[in-house]
Write an enzyme that holds these catalytic residues in place. Structure first.
Site, PDB file in Angstrom:
ATOM      1  N   ASP A 141     -30.786 -87.964 109.871  1.00 55.71           N
ATOM      2  CA  ASP A 141     -30.230 -88.866 110.191  1.00 55.71           C
ATOM      3  C   ASP A 141     -28.974 -89.744 110.548  1.00 55.71           C
ATOM      4  OD1 ASP A 141     -28.758 -90.460 107.784  1.00 55.71           O
ATOM      5  OD2 ASP A 141     -27.374 -88.593 106.936  1.00 55.71           O
ATOM      6  N   ASP A 168     -28.554 -98.521 110.045  1.00 52.24           N
ATOM      7  CA  ASP A 168     -28.348 -96.741 109.603  1.00 52.24           C
ATOM      8  C   ASP A 168     -30.173 -96.300 109.070  1.00 52.24           C
ATOM      9  OD1 ASP A 168     -27.314 -94.377 108.082  1.00 52.24           O
ATOM     10  OD2 ASP A 168     -27.353 -95.267 106.505  1.00 52.24           O
TER      11      ASP A 168
END
Length: 467
Positions: free
Chosen positions: A148, A346
């Protein structure tokens, strides 16, 4: 019969369009997409991806955690509605973190009790969708973890789980079985780097509470981290979680690829110089790769744009989005629409979010290009949808994101639409409610692209089809 004739007429129209337009113009304006690519498969197909990887053992294989390539239990696959609902929670968390001036406020605690985790604005995000396998300890034990770019602290679940551990696919990490394991002292500067930390005796404690109310609490420790046979990081600092719960599926933990001081990227800066790259697979039934260092992934066809910073929320990767094109034509949207909001890329957000004016222009242009297809009702956060029943392939307009420095991110055909079944295939973008909220480039739009981060040179780059 009339319906079938109409479908044949539309298919003939598309064929004539292909024949009449010059190839170069068509390639710049349209994608021809097989309908089967929207649905995915129940069988893992990694043959093409493994061929792309070749014999390079310095790359980690990426799989979608809910797909057939995942080592996790596929029977717990959430519905698309659940996926998009969780995605909205993550986006809300990003917007809170990037707007709350108090998001760097430190908090202290002295137990592993989750009830003592402070609730505060700017809580970290819900975790992402893609997983890799890493090795921890000596001898190495393998664990499937979410990676992530919107999180900093790496963590895995550990024995003895004094309070609670959620069910995971791999065995829990047992610190007593690793000869290189060590706790980090509460007086260490490494402990002070954590957003939320405290002490148990002289040992540092960490806590992370995510935007979806998932959490992990435990000891902040160090041990050997093994990525590949040639990529071994001694004394890597991570959370050894003994009280963990939430929407982590069966993953053992998380690999934090954010930009702040506790992240993997910062800890390994001396080895990899802040360089990493990935290619996210086109579907949940295929695979991609994650690589670290300058020589791990060729960047010949990659075009770079400046990487910006935001001291209020240093975890994220900020870019200067200045425009969008549909079918090769730039939308009439002022660059101030994007500069007022700002932009983040992201890996954990699914659907790209845009400022409301930019999304409205994109949706209108897309609808015009898709006017020969039957529309379908809105689905969750997606409002530009089509019923493609009866088609074997469709033609969609190309979409490109335009960045400062003359860099263009040409979306792959897999990065434009999101399907809730063939009868509801939607444009994979959504608008923010507030024009000042950050735009977020989600992982659907990054599919099949070579996305390269170079923190040292403050650049992010995009290249075509790498997986």
């Amino acid at each position: 019969m009339a319906y079938l004739n109409l479908q044949r007429s539309k298919s003939l129209f598309l064929l004539l369009l292909t024949l009449l337009l010059p190839y170069s113009a068509l390639a710049q304006s349209f994608h021809m997409v097989e309908l089967s690519s929207f649905v995915g498969d129940d069988i893992c197909d990694e043959s093409k991806d493994m061929e792309a990887l070749g014999s390079d053992d310095s790359q980690l294989k990426i799989v979608h955690r809910h797909g057939p390539c995942s080592p996790l239990n596929p029977r717990e696959t959430p519905s698309h509605d659940q996926i998009l609902s969780a995605d909205q929670s993550r986006v809300d968390s990003i917007h809170k973190r990037t707007s709350a001036s108090s998001n760097r406020e430190m908090a202290y605690y002295d137990s592993l009790d989750s009830s003592e985790i402070p609730a505060r604005n700017g809580a970290p995000l819900g975790t992402g969708n893609y997983i890799v396998s890493i090795g921890v300890g000596t001898p190495k034990k393998s664990y499937s973890v979410v990676f992530d770019t919107g999180s900093d602290v790496t963590w895995i679940q550990c024995k003895p789980c004094v309070t609670h551990c959620y069910p995971q696919q791999d065995q829990l990490f047992d610190p007593s079985q690793s000869s290189t394991y060590a706790n980090i002292s509460c007086s260490s500067s490494y402990c002070d780097q954590l957003d939320t930390h405290g002490c148990s005796g002289s040992t540092c404690l960490y806590a992370v509470q995510y935007g979806d109310n998932s959490y992990t609490v435990g000891y902040y420790v160090q041990d050997t981290l093994t990525l590949t046979q040639t990529d071994v990081i001694p004394s890597f600092r991570f959370g050894c979680g003994e009280n963990n719960d939430g929407l982590f599926g069966k993953a053992a933990g998380l690999l934090g690829l954010g930009r702040d001081t506790t992240s993997f990227v910062s800890q390994t800066f001396g080895k990899y110089h802040g360089v990493f790259s990935y290619c996210l697979p086109a579907t949940t039934s295929s695979t991609g790769f994650l690589a670290f260092g300058c020589g791990s992934n060729p960047t010949k066809n990659v075009k770079f744009t400046p990487l910006l910073t935001n001291a209020a929320a240093p975890t994220f990767y900020y870019l200067n989005l200045i425009g969008i094109s549909v079918g090769g034509k730039q939308l009439p949207v002022s660059s101030t629409v994007f500069s007022t909001a700002g932009t983040i890329i992201d890996s954990g957000t699914v659907i790209t979010r845009l400022p409301p004016d930019a999304y409205s222009a994109l949706s209108s242009a897309f609808k015009q290009a898709m006017s020969h297809y039957k529309t379908a009702p809105a689905f969750s956060i997606l409002d530009t949808c089509y019923d493609l029943t009866g088609y074997s392939s469709v033609t969609t307009p190309t979409i490109a994101l335009l960045f400062a420095g003359g860099t263009t991110m040409n979306l792959d055909s897999a990065g434009i639409m999101y399907a809730n079944g063939i009868s509801q295939v939607c444009l994979a973008f959504a608008g923010n409610d507030d024009p000042s909220d950050f735009a977020i480039i989600g992982n659907v739009q990054q599919r099949k692209l070579n996305v390269v981060y170079d923190v040292s040179k403050k650049l992010v780059g995009f290249g075509p089809g790498s997986c």
